[in-house]
Design a protein around this motif. Structure first.
Motif, PDB file in Angstrom:
ATOM      1  N   PHE A 287       5.242  51.201 -21.257  1.00  0.00           N
ATOM      2  CA  PHE A 287       5.919  49.731 -21.850  1.00  0.00           C
ATOM      3  C   PHE A 287       5.279  49.545 -23.283  1.00  0.00           C
ATOM      4  CE2 PHE A 287       5.130  47.771 -17.707  1.00  0.00           C
ATOM      5  CZ  PHE A 287       5.934  46.332 -18.013  1.00  0.00           C
ATOM      6  N   TYR A 288       4.811  50.780 -24.040  1.00  0.00           N
ATOM      7  CA  TYR A 288       4.719  50.970 -25.159  1.00  0.00           C
ATOM      8  C   TYR A 288       5.119  51.584 -25.552  1.00  0.00           C
ATOM      9  CZ  TYR A 288       1.561  51.283 -29.576  1.00  0.00           C
ATOM     10  OH  TYR A 288       1.197  51.941 -31.122  1.00  0.00           O
ATOM     11  N   TYR A 289       6.039  52.700 -25.137  1.00  0.00           N
ATOM     12  CA  TYR A 289       7.565  53.246 -25.441  1.00  0.00           C
ATOM     13  C   TYR A 289       8.451  52.274 -26.063  1.00  0.00           C
ATOM     14  CZ  TYR A 289       5.328  58.477 -25.976  1.00  0.00           C
ATOM     15  OH  TYR A 289       5.235  59.059 -26.408  1.00  0.00           O
ATOM     16  N   THR A 290       8.554  51.452 -24.983  1.00  0.00           N
ATOM     17  CA  THR A 290       9.436  50.719 -24.515  1.00  0.00           C
ATOM     18  C   THR A 290      10.016  49.509 -26.115  1.00  0.00           C
ATOM     19  OG1 THR A 290       9.572  50.563 -21.813  1.00  0.00           O
ATOM     20  CG2 THR A 290      10.727  48.366 -23.190  1.00  0.00           C
ATOM     21  N   GLU A 291       8.183  49.187 -26.173  1.00  0.00           N
ATOM     22  CA  GLU A 291       8.294  48.632 -27.144  1.00  0.00           C
ATOM     23  C   GLU A 291       8.029  48.248 -28.486  1.00  0.00           C
ATOM     24  OE1 GLU A 291       7.711  45.009 -27.646  1.00  0.00           O
ATOM     25  OE2 GLU A 291       7.655  44.706 -25.491  1.00  0.00           O
ATOM     26  N   LEU A 292       8.117  50.236 -28.842  1.00  0.00           N
ATOM     27  CA  LEU A 292       8.055  51.288 -30.057  1.00  0.00           C
ATOM     28  C   LEU A 292       9.752  51.264 -30.368  1.00  0.00           C
ATOM     29  CD1 LEU A 292       7.111  52.574 -32.303  1.00  0.00           C
ATOM     30  CD2 LEU A 292       7.044  54.586 -30.467  1.00  0.00           C
ATOM     31  N   MET A 293      10.595  51.436 -29.106  1.00  0.00           N
ATOM     32  CA  MET A 293      12.238  51.704 -28.649  1.00  0.00           C
ATOM     33  C   MET A 293      12.674  50.073 -29.224  1.00  0.00           C
ATOM     34  SD  MET A 293      14.647  52.865 -26.060  1.00  0.00           S
ATOM     35  CE  MET A 293      12.799  54.090 -25.342  1.00  0.00           C
ATOM     36  N   ALA A 294      11.488  48.779 -29.569  1.00  0.00           N
ATOM     37  CA  ALA A 294      12.446  47.924 -30.357  1.00  0.00           C
ATOM     38  C   ALA A 294      12.549  48.517 -31.493  1.00  0.00           C
ATOM     39  CB  ALA A 294      11.795  46.589 -29.322  1.00  0.00           C
ATOM     40  N   LYS A 295      11.245  48.712 -31.865  1.00  0.00           N
ATOM     41  CA  LYS A 295      11.056  48.949 -33.883  1.00  0.00           C
ATOM     42  C   LYS A 295      12.595  49.351 -34.232  1.00  0.00           C
ATOM     43  CE  LYS A 295       7.940  50.340 -37.807  1.00  0.00           C
ATOM     44  NZ  LYS A 295       6.807  50.558 -37.591  1.00  0.00           N
ATOM     45  N   PRO A 296      12.926  50.933 -33.594  1.00  0.00           N
ATOM     46  CA  PRO A 296      13.816  51.764 -34.805  1.00  0.00           C
ATOM     47  C   PRO A 296      15.119  50.976 -34.193  1.00  0.00           C
ATOM     48  CG  PRO A 296      13.155  52.440 -32.921  1.00  0.00           C
ATOM     49  CD  PRO A 296      11.641  51.793 -32.373  1.00  0.00           C
ATOM     50  N   ILE A 297      15.886  50.224 -32.922  1.00  0.00           N
ATOM     51  CA  ILE A 297      16.427  49.662 -32.969  1.00  0.00           C
ATOM     52  C   ILE A 297      16.858  48.138 -33.801  1.00  0.00           C
ATOM     53  CG2 ILE A 297      17.787  48.245 -31.102  1.00  0.00           C
ATOM     54  CD1 ILE A 297      17.151  50.404 -28.704  1.00  0.00           C
ATOM     55  N   GLU A 298      15.861  47.312 -34.262  1.00  0.00           N
ATOM     56  CA  GLU A 298      15.904  46.930 -34.607  1.00  0.00           C
ATOM     57  C   GLU A 298      16.097  46.899 -36.412  1.00  0.00           C
ATOM     58  OE1 GLU A 298      14.798  42.707 -36.596  1.00  0.00           O
ATOM     59  OE2 GLU A 298      15.469  43.018 -34.562  1.00  0.00           O
ATOM     60  N   LYS A 299      15.722  47.947 -36.638  1.00  0.00           N
ATOM     61  CA  LYS A 299      15.895  48.378 -37.655  1.00  0.00           C
ATOM     62  C   LYS A 299      17.249  49.068 -37.614  1.00  0.00           C
ATOM     63  CE  LYS A 299      11.678  49.172 -40.440  1.00  0.00           C
ATOM     64  NZ  LYS A 299      11.274  50.396 -40.590  1.00  0.00           N
ATOM     65  N   ILE A 300      17.353  49.523 -36.842  1.00  0.00           N
ATOM     66  CA  ILE A 300      19.325  50.045 -37.145  1.00  0.00           C
ATOM     67  C   ILE A 300      19.729  48.409 -37.038  1.00  0.00           C
ATOM     68  CG2 ILE A 300      21.534  50.987 -35.545  1.00  0.00           C
ATOM     69  CD1 ILE A 300      18.564  52.719 -34.308  1.00  0.00           C
ATOM     70  N   ARG A 301      19.775  47.952 -36.327  1.00  0.00           N
ATOM     71  CA  ARG A 301      20.531  46.082 -36.607  1.00  0.00           C
ATOM     72  C   ARG A 301      20.167  46.084 -38.292  1.00  0.00           C
ATOM     73  NH1 ARG A 301      19.113  41.255 -37.617  1.00  0.00           N
ATOM     74  NH2 ARG A 301      16.963  41.499 -36.920  1.00  0.00           N
ATOM     75  N   THR A 302      19.134  46.228 -38.857  1.00  0.00           N
ATOM     76  CA  THR A 302      19.401  45.521 -40.221  1.00  0.00           C
ATOM     77  C   THR A 302      19.748  46.436 -40.719  1.00  0.00           C
ATOM     78  OG1 THR A 302      16.820  46.445 -40.555  1.00  0.00           O
ATOM     79  CG2 THR A 302      16.408  44.316 -40.063  1.00  0.00           C
ATOM     80  N   GLN A 303      19.962  47.629 -41.008  1.00  0.00           N
ATOM     81  CA  GLN A 303      20.309  48.426 -41.964  1.00  0.00           C
ATOM     82  C   GLN A 303      22.241  48.375 -41.664  1.00  0.00           C
ATOM     83  OE1 GLN A 303      19.622  51.288 -43.680  1.00  0.00           O
ATOM     84  NE2 GLN A 303      17.688  50.188 -43.597  1.00  0.00           N
TER      85      GLN A 303
END
Length: 585
Positions: A287-303
């Motif tokens: 679950f932690y990795y799943t939540e953590l994966m949201a962060k880089p994907i969100e960063k990719i989205r903002t980029q």
């Protein structure tokens, strides 16, 4: 709808050109981001160790060790993030400021044709607004994008280590997330380009009418301007709404994808835990990795958001930088020193292709040290002739020579030092008196400035200033009388020691007392220089050796002033006899 693609060559060219000087900072930024990436991957492993140890450990030692490591890694990670943010912002501002300076300098080099076809506000929007949109693009776009992709890959690899099922499930989630973001992005990008163009149009309109506010109010055009103002705002709003909806669509898509990711993680973790394949600590880690994966994907989205804004700005900036001036430096011999002869040989010029020539087959020669009185009705081409001498424009036909050298052969900077121009409208810039006189040329000494001001009768005015040459002047000449501004313009020109001086009705704004005081100074300063006096009043050409009268862009009369005055058949003589100065207006 086809996806908007950033021109790869322009993309790479901008990065290489404006980041190459900051290689060391970029290396440090890469190291810091890589260190942060490793620490983000390590922390969930520590949490799993802590939970599993809490269930089966006989003592608290393992728990204390795991807690200390987790806290230590988290603190170091925050420090690394702060350092990376500082370096990336510094890199971005240095790069964008350098680009802003290059674009501004390029605009200053472009000829009058460009500036006549682009409003001041539109140019400012290019120089500032578009470049601001590239701040993140320069600071950390590539490094952040790559590091976040690597973080996603690292998480997937670690999850595959826990089991092929959980790794495969998260891989599907990642592919779905990136595909969905890219699919939505292609619908949003065109609206950002239209938004940037609309912004440039609006600020161009605003700048134009703020500059002409006196004429607007004097002619009762305020209602028209405000109507146009509100019309542009009404056009801007739907474009802004569509661009915002594109951003909102990307944001909502990301939320939906994250929810699906959590659902996949929950289902797979529950199944594996019931099978006894993973521990409760591993469940939490997934679950932690799943939540953590949201962060880089969100960063990719903002980029991607920043990229969609940068796409339009990069294209517009490259188009501006690729605009070549029609007026180019010459590579021949420079114009000589001393008073200059002026030769027009069959010169024809029109501002727009296909229009009637503003100047049509102009031929005359002015000897070194002579003065020319240039007369003609408004629109006859007098000011255009002066602009050609300074190479604000080049004639379509014929040649212009100064001192026997074609002006196309000289470099523009040298040419414009050899030709001085004083006009009716004086530009006073925000800065000191010295700055306004020398244009920041430190080679001009205070002693020389003092001598020129004394020649113009401004020594008492200079002594009255609270800080002398260091006294600051307001933009537009606030605090100066029209006469003082005009005299400063004369001083500004003569400090460059030109060989040809053009006076475009330069004394028309002076009161009689100031004009009389100026006459003696002009006579002395014009000695041993060639002079062209563009006049609407006959009194201003009494010092001229030669007279040239233009009519509809053609030479109506040219000759010695005294000879023309004595010839009753000459146009100049008839004007003098009848006193009909209004024919020259």
């Amino acid at each position: 709808m086809p996806a908007f693609k950033i021109p790869l060559r322009q993309y790479v060219g901008l990065l290489r050109g404006y980041l190459s000087a900051q290689r060391s900072s970029i290396v440090w930024l890469s190291v810091l981001l890589a260190a942060g990436l490793v620490m983000q991957l390590v922390n969930p492993q520590l949490i799993r160790y802590f939970i599993d140890s809490a269930q089966g450990a006989a003592s608290d030692r393992a728990l204390w060790i795991a807690a200390a490591l987790f806290i230590g890694v988290s603190l170091v990670q925050q420090g690394v993030a702060i350092a990376a943010a500082y370096i990336s912002e510094n890199v971005g501002w240095i790069a964008t400021n350098k680009l802003r300076g290059d674009v501004a300098e390029h605009c200053l080099r472009l000829d009058m044709t460009f500036h006549k076809s682009h409003t001041t506000g539109a140019i400012i929007e290019r120089v500032d607004g578009d470049i601001n949109a590239l701040a993140n693009f320069f600071s950390n776009f590539i490094i952040t994008l790559v590091s976040n992709l690597l973080l996603v890959v690292g998480i997937v690899i670690l999850l595959f280590r826990e089991g092929w099922l959980i790794g495969a499930g998260m891989s599907v989630f990642v592919v779905l997330a990136i595909w969905a973001i890219q699919y939505i992005r292609k619908f949003a990008i065109p609206h950002w380009g239209k938004l940037r163009q609309m912004s440039a149009d609006f600020y161009g309109f605003l700048g134009e009418h703020l500059e002409g506010t006196e004429d607007t109010r004097a002619n009762g055009a305020s209602d028209f301007v405000m109507h146009k103002f509100h019309t542009l705002l009404r056009q801007w709003l739907p474009i802004r709404v569509r661009a915002f909806l594109g951003w909102a669509a990307m944001w909502i898509t990301t939320l939906v994808v994250f929810t699906l990711g959590n659902a996949i993680a929950f289902a797979l973790s529950a199944y594996l835990f019931k099978q006894g394949a993973i521990s409760i600590g591993t469940v939490y880690m997934i679950f932690y990795y799943t939540e953590l994966m949201a962060k880089p994907i969100e960063k990719i989205r903002t980029q991607m958001e920043d990229l969609q804004k940068a796409d339009a700005s990069i294209v517009r900036i490259r188009q501006l930088l690729d605009t070549k001036p029609a007026i180019r430096d010459g590579a021949g011999a420079p114009i000589p020193e001393g008073p200059l002869s002026v030769t027009f040989d069959g010169v024809s010029f029109s501002y727009e292709s296909g229009d009637r020539p503003t100047l049509d087959r102009i031929d005359f020669r002015l000897e070194p040290g002579q003065s020319l009185g240039l007369l003609g009705r408004t629109g006859s081409g007098k000011t255009t002739l002066a602009r050609l001498l300074l190479r604000f424009y080049d004639p379509q036909y014929g040649d212009i020579s100064l001192g026997g050298v074609p002006i196309r052969n000289d470099k523009l900077t040298h040419l414009r030092k050899r030709v001085g121009l004083v006009t009716q409208n004086i530009e006073i810039f925000q800065g000191t008196v010295r700055d306004n006189l020398t244009f920041y040329d430190s080679a001009v000494t205070d002693e020389r400035i003092g001598l020129v001001l004394a020649e113009l009768g401004l020594e008492d005015w200079l002594r009255s200033l609270p800080h002398g040459l260091d006294t600051r002047l307001d933009s537009g000449g606030g605090g100066l009388s029209a006469g003082e501004a005009q005299l400063l313009a004369f001083a500004r020109v003569f400090l460059t020691d030109p060989g040809l001086v053009i006076l475009d009705e330069a004394s028309s704004r002076l009161d009689p007392a100031t004009e009389q005081r100026l006459e003696a100074a002009i006579t002395k300063l014009l000695s041993d220089r060639t002079c062209i006096i563009i006049a609407h009043r006959l009194a201003t050409v009494q010092r001229a050796d030669r007279i040239l009268i233009l009519d509809n862009g053609q030479v109506a009369e040219y000759g010695n002033r005294q000879a023309l005055a004595d010839d009753p058949e000459s146009r100049f003589s008839r004007i003098l006899a009848t006193g009909m100065e209004e024919v020259l207006a």
